[in-house]
Design an enzyme around this catalytic site. Structure first.
Site, PDB file in Angstrom:
ATOM      1  N   LYS A 151       1.149  -1.454  -0.169  1.00 13.56           N
ATOM      2  CA  LYS A 151       0.294   0.006  -0.329  1.00 13.56           C
ATOM      3  C   LYS A 151       0.687   1.305  -0.279  1.00 13.56           C
ATOM      4  CE  LYS A 151      -4.199   2.121   2.492  1.00 13.56           C
ATOM      5  NZ  LYS A 151      -4.686   1.784   3.420  1.00 13.56           N
ATOM      6  N   SER A 168      -9.570   2.011   2.821  1.00 13.25           N
ATOM      7  CA  SER A 168      -8.813   2.592   1.981  1.00 13.25           C
ATOM      8  C   SER A 168      -7.845   1.489   0.976  1.00 13.25           C
ATOM      9  CB  SER A 168      -8.444   3.602   2.369  1.00 13.25           C
ATOM     10  OG  SER A 168      -7.213   2.878   3.767  1.00 13.25           O
ATOM     11  N   SER A 219      -9.928  -0.903   7.416  1.00 13.09           N
ATOM     12  CA  SER A 219      -9.901  -0.336   5.599  1.00 13.09           C
ATOM     13  C   SER A 219      -8.631  -1.506   5.031  1.00 13.09           C
ATOM     14  CB  SER A 219      -8.434   0.614   5.637  1.00 13.09           C
ATOM     15  OG  SER A 219     -10.231   2.033   5.418  1.00 13.09           O
TER      16      SER A 219
END
Length: 489
Positions: A79, A154, A178
């Site tokens: 990420k 996210s 997330s």
């Protein structure tokens, strides 16, 4: 050209293939990068790839023949809020475009030490603020099962990349769901470990008392293997636990006879899609049929969780994001008159709407006139939520329910309605507020889209959470179902 199918090969079989010289780490890395290049224009799971660095790492591993660790030579996605030395790390925000950290996040260091090879930075909501990966400055990521749907957020890029078979595993971060929600939306396994189990050093801070790094994989065993590597104490993180890290794969026997499962009635209340509820209840029945005992319980303060979470998270975020000011690194506005003008213009031009919204909400909540009315009350609710969980865990091993109230919704459907998107976190935020471990596994499908089963454990009891998820996964074999995008030549 070598082709590799990450659906036919778990981490252990890939490791064995490297040991037996069926292919090299370089060949595997090159095949992974080619697969991403061929498929990612449909998903936009990656902000960028780093082929030169990845191939150099792979060549070094091949030269040394260093496959001592199960992750050695295996590709992954990170990420884009995890610092990578010399590799652009933006948090999917304009304000950090071009920023190259001078150090690696601790989890990245640990993966590098064990020989894992990061092939690129996965797309995400800007500074991890969002539930659909639509607030990214760079692109909107699509769901692996249906490219007209959101992948969740996210950490949507990490989840979509694993679900589509672009990489065998990825890292994300979870502040209010997330990791678990995008895992649910993409039909894969996502773990938010206990707060403090994994170092946050080098993770771009959103809400420091809530953030936690965790893995995405296709199977529960793979997930446990990755957590084995990234968990553990870190002197650079004052919130990292010194508790011993067990082998998280040790209890993966498939036997859950006698396991005590609590099912909160609040997790099947108003706002939960009836089809999702039916699918998750069928999964719970499956666990019961395997020898677990299941009882309905109450977590009465659940209904206040979202309100408390968004006040606490926004307050911490407003403080953490003060560092992005145009002075030390990242984007800097032009034509400024003075220092104050530099701050205002840089932040106005560099941050997206959702980030600005949360900064303003947090700044207001911490202001002299609002602190007692909002932040202080939210902190008290957090304590009540923790007490709710403690009461249930006095008598039960795990808590089970849906991960998200719906399946993945359409791209553009909720991005302009922040209240609707915030309410979608109702089932995940209590876990972060209480600092508990939470796992999402695929419970089945509704209208062709995956449904998440959330398994919540006692603090630092990831083993029992994994044990429960593994037993369900092995009984149902739902991970063997593959999205159409992964079948395309």
């Amino acid at each position: 050209m070598m082709t590799i199918d990450f659906f036919d090969n778990d981490l252990t079989s890939l490791h064995n293939a490297l040991l037996n010289k069926q292919f090299t780490a370089s060949e595997l890395t090159k095949a992974t990068l080619e697969k991403i290049e061929k498929t990612d224009d449909k998903l936009h799971a990656f902000i960028m790839t780093n082929p030169e660095i990845a191939l150099s790492q792979a060549e070094s591993i091949d030269e040394k023949q260093d496959f001592a660790h199960v992750l050695s030579g295996l590709p992954l996605a990170l990420k884009d809020n995890l610092a990578t030395k010399g590799i652009e790390t933006t948090g999917a925000s304009k304000i950090l475009e071009g920023f190259k950290p001078v150090y690696d996040a601790t989890v990245v260091e640990k993966l590098n030490q064990d020989g894992a090879i990061s092939v690129g930075k996965a797309n995400m909501d800007e500074f991890a603020m969002g539930g659909s990966t639509e607030t990214s400055y760079y692109s909107k990521t699509a769901n692996a099962w249906d490219q007209t749907k959101v992948p969740g957020g996210s950490s949507g890029g990490s989840a979509a990349a694993v679900a589509a078979g672009l990489v065998p595993f990825a890292l994300g971060s979870d502040t209010g769901g997330s990791i678990r929600q995008p895992a649910a939306f993409n039909g894969i396994v996502g773990m938010k470990p206990t707060y403090g189990r994994v170092s946050r050093w080098g993770l771009f801070a959103m809400a420091s008392s809530l953030d936690q790094v965790g893995p995405f994989t296709r199977t529960v065993k793979d997930n446990a293997l990755v957590l084995n590597t990234i968990a553990g104490f870190d002197i650079k993180d004052s919130t990292a636990s010194k508790r011993e890290v067990p082998d998280f794969t040790a209890q993966l026997t498939g036997n859950i006879k006698g396991l005590k499962i609590a099912v909160p009635k609040e997790y099947f209340g108003e706002g939960i899609d009836p089809k999702v509820a039916t699918t998750v209840k069928a999964a719970i029945t499956q666990l019961e049929a395997m020898g677990a005992t299941v009882d309905e319980v109450s977590l009465p303060h659940t209904k206040y969780g979202v309100a408390a979470y968004y006040i606490i998270m926004s307050s911490e975020a407003s403080s953490n994001l003060q560092r992005y000011d145009g002075v030390r690194y990242g984007y800097r506005a032009d034509d400024v008159k003075n220092l104050e003008d530099l701050y205002v213009k840089t932040r106005s031009e560099g941050f997206g709407d959702e980030v600005k919204r949360r900064i303003m909400l947090g700044t207001f909540s911490l202001s002299a006139g609002a602190y007692d009315a909002f932040f202080k009350k939210a902190a008290k609710i957090r304590t009540l939520l923790i007490e709710d969980f403690n009461k249930v865990f006095a008598n039960y091993d795990v808590i089970v329910g849906p991960t998200a109230p719906t399946v993945a919704y359409g791209l553009g459907e909720e991005v302009d309605d922040p209240t609707a998107m915030y309410l979608a976190d109702v089932l995940t935020v209590p876990v972060n507020l209480a600092g508990l471990p939470g796992l999402s596994v695929n419970a089945g499908f509704v209208d062709g889209l995956p449904v998440g089963l959330q398994i919540i454990g006692k603090p630092f009891d990831e083993q029992t959470v994994y044990q429960t998820g593994y037993a369900f996964e092995q009984a149902t074999r739902l991970f063997e179902q593959i999205p159409d995008i992964a079948k395309e030549d």
